[in-house]
Design an enzyme around this catalytic site. Structure first.
Site, PDB file in Angstrom:
ATOM      1  N   CYS A  79      51.551  97.267 -37.606  1.00  0.00           N
ATOM      2  CA  CYS A  79      50.751  98.155 -36.664  1.00  0.00           C
ATOM      3  C   CYS A  79      50.395  99.403 -36.807  1.00  0.00           C
ATOM      4  O   CYS A  79      51.301  99.961 -37.265  1.00  0.00           O
ATOM      5  CB  CYS A  79      51.757  98.076 -35.262  1.00  0.00           C
ATOM      6  SG  CYS A  79      51.067  98.984 -34.050  1.00  0.00           S
ATOM      7  N   CYS A  82      52.869 102.153 -34.996  1.00  0.00           N
ATOM      8  CA  CYS A  82      54.078 102.239 -35.302  1.00  0.00           C
ATOM      9  C   CYS A  82      54.540 101.656 -36.344  1.00  0.00           C
ATOM     10  O   CYS A  82      55.536 101.964 -36.605  1.00  0.00           O
ATOM     11  CB  CYS A  82      54.916 101.988 -33.996  1.00  0.00           C
ATOM     12  SG  CYS A  82      55.174 100.175 -33.540  1.00  0.00           S
ATOM     13  N   CYS A 127      51.389  94.942 -29.831  1.00  0.00           N
ATOM     14  CA  CYS A 127      52.464  95.421 -30.489  1.00  0.00           C
ATOM     15  C   CYS A 127      53.926  95.221 -29.345  1.00  0.00           C
ATOM     16  O   CYS A 127      53.712  96.014 -28.377  1.00  0.00           O
ATOM     17  CB  CYS A 127      52.456  96.512 -31.208  1.00  0.00           C
ATOM     18  SG  CYS A 127      53.936  97.189 -32.038  1.00  0.00           S
ATOM     19  N   CYS A 130      55.171  99.440 -29.771  1.00  0.00           N
ATOM     20  CA  CYS A 130      54.501 100.621 -29.059  1.00  0.00           C
ATOM     21  C   CYS A 130      53.377  99.872 -27.960  1.00  0.00           C
ATOM     22  O   CYS A 130      52.755 100.829 -27.364  1.00  0.00           O
ATOM     23  CB  CYS A 130      53.945 101.308 -30.174  1.00  0.00           C
ATOM     24  SG  CYS A 130      52.312 100.706 -30.815  1.00  0.00           S
ATOM     25  N   CYS A 150      43.683  86.492 -33.288  1.00  0.00           N
ATOM     26  CA  CYS A 150      42.423  86.883 -33.602  1.00  0.00           C
ATOM     27  C   CYS A 150      42.604  88.347 -33.617  1.00  0.00           C
ATOM     28  O   CYS A 150      42.635  88.900 -32.486  1.00  0.00           O
ATOM     29  CB  CYS A 150      41.182  86.474 -32.825  1.00  0.00           C
ATOM     30  SG  CYS A 150      39.824  86.953 -33.386  1.00  0.00           S
TER      31      CYS A 150
END
Length: 166
Positions: A79, A82, A127, A130, A150
């Protein structure tokens, strides 16, 4: 020939559908609590404008614009908000869609919720740590899962695997 009233009604309908995206006061997942929570100003300071638009406002990048689309080295896609590891390069595949695609996330890496924007029902992926918007999952992927995650490449960062010492 298209009647002018039909054309104007069609254009107005398209604008109306697009307006739903901007009229939402908060994302559907706003009530969720995440391990990493920051103020809007903190997110803006940390992220590039494009990352902020995707991760925090559920935007998307132009197809084919992410450098990660052509990333083929072994490693982990994490991510951009984070740094939580999300996908292994082992599950990445060429979907032909213009966005990095994976058939499976890492265990306990992502969350999902139903996305009803633009008059269609999709499954949005975010995510787990976060809450950053990553993309959507579809059921037209390869085996073994049949899924296609995707993902917006600008919502991710790539960490190459360490070179083998053998």
């Amino acid at each position: 020939m298209i009647d002018r009233r039909i054309l104007l009604a069609s254009v107005a309908s398209l604008f109306g559908l697009a307006a739903f995206r901007w009229l939402r006061v908060t994302p559907a997942r706003a009530a969720e609590k995440f391990e990493v929570e920051k103020t809007d100003a903190e997110w803006r300071a940390q992220l590039t404008p494009q990352q902020y638009e995707i991760l925090r406002q559920e935007g998307t990048e132009r197809p084919g614009s992410s450098p990660l689309l052509k990333e083929h080295r072994k490693g982990i896609f994490a991510c951009a908000g984070c740094d939580l590891p999300l996908f292994s390069s082992e599950t990445k595949f060429e979907s032909g869609t213009g966005w990095p695609s994976f058939y499976q996330p890492l265990e306990n890496a992502v969350g999902e919720h139903k996305d009803r924007t633009f008059g269609m029902l999709r499954t949005e992926i975010h995510c787990r740590r976060c809450g950053g918007h990553l993309g959507h999952v579809f059921d037209d992927g390869p085996k073994p899962t049949g899924l296609r995650y995707c993902m917006d490449g600008f919502a991710l960062q790539f960490h190459p695997a360490a070179p083998s010492s053998t």
